[in-house]
Design a protein around this motif. Structure first.
Motif, short mmCIF file in Angstrom:
data_model
loop_
_atom_site.label_atom_id
_atom_site.label_comp_id
_atom_site.label_asym_id
_atom_site.label_seq_id
_atom_site.Cartn_x
_atom_site.Cartn_y
_atom_site.Cartn_z
N THR A 87 -37.36 -10.51 0.88
CA THR A 87 -36.63 -9.81 -0.18
C THR A 87 -36.13 -8.49 0.40
O THR A 87 -36.92 -7.67 0.87
CB THR A 87 -37.54 -9.53 -1.40
OG1 THR A 87 -38.06 -10.77 -1.86
CG2 THR A 87 -36.76 -8.87 -2.52
N LEU A 88 -34.81 -8.32 0.39
CA LEU A 88 -34.17 -7.14 0.98
C LEU A 88 -33.09 -6.61 0.06
O LEU A 88 -32.46 -7.37 -0.68
CB LEU A 88 -33.49 -7.50 2.31
CG LEU A 88 -34.33 -8.01 3.46
CD1 LEU A 88 -33.42 -8.46 4.59
CD2 LEU A 88 -35.27 -6.94 3.95
N PHE A 89 -32.83 -5.33 0.17
CA PHE A 89 -31.65 -4.72 -0.41
C PHE A 89 -30.70 -4.43 0.75
O PHE A 89 -31.12 -3.91 1.78
CB PHE A 89 -31.99 -3.41 -1.14
CG PHE A 89 -32.76 -3.62 -2.40
CD1 PHE A 89 -32.10 -3.90 -3.59
CD2 PHE A 89 -34.14 -3.53 -2.40
CE1 PHE A 89 -32.81 -4.10 -4.76
CE2 PHE A 89 -34.87 -3.72 -3.56
CZ PHE A 89 -34.20 -4.01 -4.75
N VAL A 90 -29.43 -4.77 0.58
CA VAL A 90 -28.40 -4.50 1.59
C VAL A 90 -27.44 -3.50 0.96
O VAL A 90 -27.00 -3.68 -0.16
CB VAL A 90 -27.63 -5.78 1.98
CG1 VAL A 90 -26.64 -5.50 3.09
CG2 VAL A 90 -28.60 -6.88 2.41
N ASP A 91 -27.09 -2.45 1.72
CA ASP A 91 -26.29 -1.37 1.16
C ASP A 91 -25.35 -0.80 2.22
O ASP A 91 -25.56 -1.00 3.42
CB ASP A 91 -27.25 -0.28 0.67
CG ASP A 91 -26.62 0.71 -0.28
OD1 ASP A 91 -25.48 0.48 -0.73
OD2 ASP A 91 -27.28 1.72 -0.59
N TYR A 92 -24.34 -0.07 1.79
CA TYR A 92 -23.38 0.63 2.67
C TYR A 92 -22.79 -0.29 3.74
O TYR A 92 -22.79 0.03 4.91
CB TYR A 92 -24.01 1.86 3.33
CG TYR A 92 -24.29 2.97 2.36
CD1 TYR A 92 -23.26 3.57 1.66
CD2 TYR A 92 -25.58 3.42 2.15
CE1 TYR A 92 -23.52 4.59 0.76
CE2 TYR A 92 -25.85 4.44 1.25
CZ TYR A 92 -24.80 5.02 0.56
OH TYR A 92 -25.07 6.02 -0.32
N ILE A 93 -22.32 -1.45 3.31
CA ILE A 93 -21.71 -2.40 4.24
C ILE A 93 -20.29 -1.96 4.54
O ILE A 93 -19.50 -1.74 3.62
CB ILE A 93 -21.69 -3.82 3.63
CG1 ILE A 93 -23.11 -4.24 3.24
CG2 ILE A 93 -21.05 -4.80 4.59
CD1 ILE A 93 -23.15 -5.43 2.31
N SER A 94 -19.95 -1.81 5.83
CA SER A 94 -18.57 -1.46 6.18
C SER A 94 -18.24 -2.03 7.55
O SER A 94 -19.12 -2.22 8.38
CB SER A 94 -18.34 0.04 6.14
OG SER A 94 -18.72 0.65 7.32
N VAL A 95 -16.97 -2.31 7.74
CA VAL A 95 -16.45 -2.73 9.03
C VAL A 95 -15.35 -1.74 9.38
O VAL A 95 -14.41 -1.55 8.60
CB VAL A 95 -15.89 -4.16 8.98
CG1 VAL A 95 -15.31 -4.57 10.32
CG2 VAL A 95 -16.98 -5.15 8.57
N ALA A 96 -15.49 -1.07 10.52
CA ALA A 96 -14.54 -0.03 10.91
C ALA A 96 -14.06 -0.26 12.34
O ALA A 96 -14.82 -0.70 13.20
CB ALA A 96 -15.20 1.34 10.80
N SER A 97 -12.79 0.07 12.59
CA SER A 97 -12.23 -0.09 13.93
C SER A 97 -12.52 1.15 14.77
O SER A 97 -12.60 2.27 14.26
CB SER A 97 -10.73 -0.33 13.85
OG SER A 97 -10.07 0.80 13.31
N HIS A 98 -12.70 0.92 16.08
CA HIS A 98 -12.95 1.99 17.03
C HIS A 98 -12.15 1.67 18.29
O HIS A 98 -12.16 0.56 18.77
CB HIS A 98 -14.43 2.11 17.39
CG HIS A 98 -15.27 2.59 16.27
ND1 HIS A 98 -15.43 3.92 15.98
CD2 HIS A 98 -15.98 1.93 15.33
CE1 HIS A 98 -16.21 4.06 14.93
NE2 HIS A 98 -16.56 2.86 14.51
N LYS A 99 -11.49 2.67 18.82
CA LYS A 99 -10.76 2.49 20.08
C LYS A 99 -11.71 2.15 21.20
O LYS A 99 -12.81 2.69 21.26
CB LYS A 99 -9.97 3.76 20.45
CG LYS A 99 -8.91 4.14 19.43
CD LYS A 99 -7.74 3.20 19.50
CE LYS A 99 -6.69 3.65 18.51
NZ LYS A 99 -5.82 2.58 18.12
N VAL A 100 -11.30 1.24 22.09
CA VAL A 100 -12.15 0.81 23.20
C VAL A 100 -11.88 1.70 24.40
O VAL A 100 -10.82 2.09 24.68
CB VAL A 100 -11.90 -0.67 23.55
CG1 VAL A 100 -12.78 -1.10 24.70
CG2 VAL A 100 -12.13 -1.53 22.35
#
Length: 113
Positions: A100-113
């Motif tokens: 049993t888990l809570f999942v929060d603040y999910i985000s996918v962000a781009s970053h220069k390589v």
């Protein structure tokens, strides 16, 4: 999210592009483990790039075994490769196999390589 081996739980979101090329994407999220001490939580996180017909072009899976039950949120991240040509959508899926888990603040962000 709450799951047992016979009844897993899933959380999913799909977003449309456009997506930046020539950069990596980072999946960020945090977990709060409220699994009883007698068990161990196990969750899989996946980022998948999809074409316009929702076929998977590439996916990056991540197995997470969060620390045993505490009162603290734990942050996680995973680096995801550059979207392949033809990417129209990005999907983030969490599959909880047990616990049993809570999942929060999910985000996918781009970053220069």
């Amino acid at each position: 999210m709450s799951a047992s081996p016979r009844l897993p739980a899933a959380l999913k979101q799909t977003v449309s592009g456009p997506f930046e090329r020539g950069c990596a994407y980072y999946l960020y999220f945090r977990l709060l483990n409220v699994t009883p001490p007698s068990s161990r939580a196990e969750i899989y996180a996946t980022v998948a790039y999809l074409d316009k017909n929702r076929r998977i072009l590439n996916s990056t899976p991540l197995l997470v075994r969060p620390p045993r039950q505490t009162k603290s949120w734990y942050p996680y991240f995973s680096i995801v490769p550059t979207p392949p040509r033809g990417t129209a959508m990005l999907s983030v899926v969490f599959l909880l196999a047990k616990g049993t888990l809570f999942v929060d603040y999910i985000s996918v962000a781009s970053h220069k390589v």
